[in-house]
Design an enzyme around this catalytic site. Structure first.
Site, PDB file in Angstrom:
ATOM      1  N   ASP A  74      -0.100  -7.890 -50.853  1.00 10.96           N
ATOM      2  CA  ASP A  74      -0.855  -8.854 -51.906  1.00 10.96           C
ATOM      3  C   ASP A  74      -1.805  -8.126 -52.560  1.00 10.96           C
ATOM      4  O   ASP A  74      -2.453  -8.665 -53.250  1.00 10.96           O
ATOM      5  CB  ASP A  74      -1.432  -9.999 -50.720  1.00 10.96           C
ATOM      6  CG  ASP A  74      -2.177  -9.334 -49.729  1.00 10.96           C
ATOM      7  OD1 ASP A  74      -1.745  -8.657 -48.962  1.00 10.96           O
ATOM      8  OD2 ASP A  74      -3.299  -9.976 -49.443  1.00 10.96           O
ATOM      9  N   ASP A  81      -1.991  -1.640 -44.282  1.00  9.14           N
ATOM     10  CA  ASP A  81      -3.624  -1.856 -44.713  1.00  9.14           C
ATOM     11  C   ASP A  81      -3.964  -1.407 -45.778  1.00  9.14           C
ATOM     12  O   ASP A  81      -3.417  -0.316 -46.281  1.00  9.14           O
ATOM     13  CB  ASP A  81      -4.321  -1.315 -43.452  1.00  9.14           C
ATOM     14  CG  ASP A  81      -4.209  -2.038 -42.191  1.00  9.14           C
ATOM     15  OD1 ASP A  81      -4.312  -1.240 -41.173  1.00  9.14           O
ATOM     16  OD2 ASP A  81      -3.901  -3.159 -42.050  1.00  9.14           O
TER      17      ASP A  81
HETATM   18  C1  LIG Z   1      -2.222  -6.217 -42.268  1.00  5.29           C
HETATM   19  S1  LIG Z   1      -1.226  -5.969 -40.710  1.00  5.29           S
HETATM   20  C2  LIG Z   1       0.318  -6.615 -41.189  1.00  5.29           C
HETATM   21  C3  LIG Z   1       1.063  -6.960 -40.170  1.00  5.29           C
HETATM   22  C4  LIG Z   1       2.432  -7.637 -40.372  1.00  5.29           C
HETATM   23  N1  LIG Z   1       3.349  -6.637 -40.826  1.00  5.29           N
HETATM   24  C5  LIG Z   1       2.615  -8.829 -40.968  1.00  5.29           C
HETATM   25  O1  LIG Z   1       2.828  -8.755 -42.362  1.00  5.29           O
HETATM   26  O2  LIG Z   1       1.869  -9.820 -40.683  1.00  5.29           O
HETATM   27  C6  LIG Z   1      -0.863  -4.141 -40.993  1.00  5.29           C
HETATM   28  C7  LIG Z   1      -0.371  -3.520 -39.549  1.00  5.29           C
HETATM   29  O3  LIG Z   1      -0.259  -2.374 -39.635  1.00  5.29           O
HETATM   30  C8  LIG Z   1      -0.618  -1.530 -38.369  1.00  5.29           C
HETATM   31  N2  LIG Z   1      -0.495  -0.226 -39.078  1.00  5.29           N
HETATM   32  C9  LIG Z   1      -1.407   0.388 -39.738  1.00  5.29           C
HETATM   33  N3  LIG Z   1      -1.199   1.642 -39.975  1.00  5.29           N
HETATM   34  C10 LIG Z   1      -0.182   1.990 -39.118  1.00  5.29           C
HETATM   35  C11 LIG Z   1       0.394   3.359 -38.820  1.00  5.29           C
HETATM   36  N4  LIG Z   1       0.147   4.421 -39.552  1.00  5.29           N
HETATM   37  N5  LIG Z   1       1.607   3.065 -38.008  1.00  5.29           N
HETATM   38  C12 LIG Z   1       1.909   2.093 -37.494  1.00  5.29           C
HETATM   39  N6  LIG Z   1       1.130   0.963 -37.572  1.00  5.29           N
HETATM   40  C13 LIG Z   1       0.189   0.830 -38.428  1.00  5.29           C
HETATM   41  C14 LIG Z   1      -2.106  -2.217 -38.248  1.00  5.29           C
HETATM   42  O4  LIG Z   1      -2.574  -1.847 -37.041  1.00  5.29           O
HETATM   43  C15 LIG Z   1      -1.503  -3.793 -38.403  1.00  5.29           C
HETATM   44  O5  LIG Z   1      -1.229  -4.536 -37.191  1.00  5.29           O
END
Ligand SMILES: C[S@@+](CC[C@H](N)C(=O)[O-])C[C@H]1O[C@@H](n2cnc3c(N)ncnc32)[C@H](O)[C@@H]1O
Length: 190
Positions: free
Chosen positions: A129, A93
């Protein structure tokens, strides 16, 4: 977290922020000589992914619910590092607002902890991105002097966790929409 995999001696890849885990399902089904572990902070996604693993009787894939930053410093997860060869941060994120930067998954303390736990030769892969986020992650990883950057053109993917360059869901979206993908590969030297 014991007995996650049928054969715990296989090389292990960890995907942080794996969302629904589609990327890891694709990888685990093709590369049966690797184990794959996904960590995701959204519990519902992890529950669904775990059910899918069970239904499909997949023995080299496991999902953990929680905040990656806390989970890795957990005493119980120490054994994960024994066979851990690589970690990916795919499109984490961006947290556009400055006051939310502290929520970013890649933080200096976290990278330093990883550096203390990872074996020599372990790899970190990042993709995003968002150019500013890439610059921040690149700076934070290289600020730990145990990590060195590897140029993508010099990297041999065939022996990595992702020999067929399978794409994540976000990556597919970004490519279809002709957006840039910024990526970095880092190796732990010492
Ligand atoms: C934009 S999505 C990308 C998902 C996947 N990696 C992709 O490339 O399609 C980012 C993911 O990271 C997770 N996430 C964010 N911070 C996190 C953390 N501290 N620990 C585990 N997951 C996390 C979010 O819930 C989300 O599902």
């Amino acid at each position: 977290m014991i007995n996650m995999f049928n054969d715990s001696k296989l090389n292990l890849h960890l995907d942080i922020g794996c969302a629904s885990g589609d990327f890891l399902f694709d990888l685990a089904l093709i590369n049966t000589h690797w184990n794959y572990l996904g960590i995701e902070i959204r519990e519902r996604l992890v529950k669904t992914a775990k059910l899918k693993v069970k239904d499909r009787k997949i023995k080299n894939l496991y999902f953990v619910f929680g905040n990656a930053n806390n989970i890795l410093s957990d005493e119980q997860s120490k054994f994960v590092f024994e066979n851990l060869k690589s970690i990916s941060f795919n499109f984490p994120d961006p947290w556009f607002k400055k006051r939310h930067y502290k929520r970013r998954v890649i933080q200096q303390d976290f990278i330093n902890e990883l550096s203390n736990s990872l074996q020599k030769g372990s790899l970190i892969f990042i993709k995003t991105d968002v150019k500013d986020l890439f610059d921040y992650m690149d700076y934070t990883i290289l600020n730990n002097l145990n990590f060195k950057k590897i140029e993508k053109k010099d990297f041999n993917f065939s022996e990595s966790f992702n020999p067929n360059k399978v794409q994540t869901n976000r990556e597919k979206y970004v490519i279809i929409n002709k957006l840039d993908v910024f990526e970095g590969i880092y190796i732990k030297n010492d």
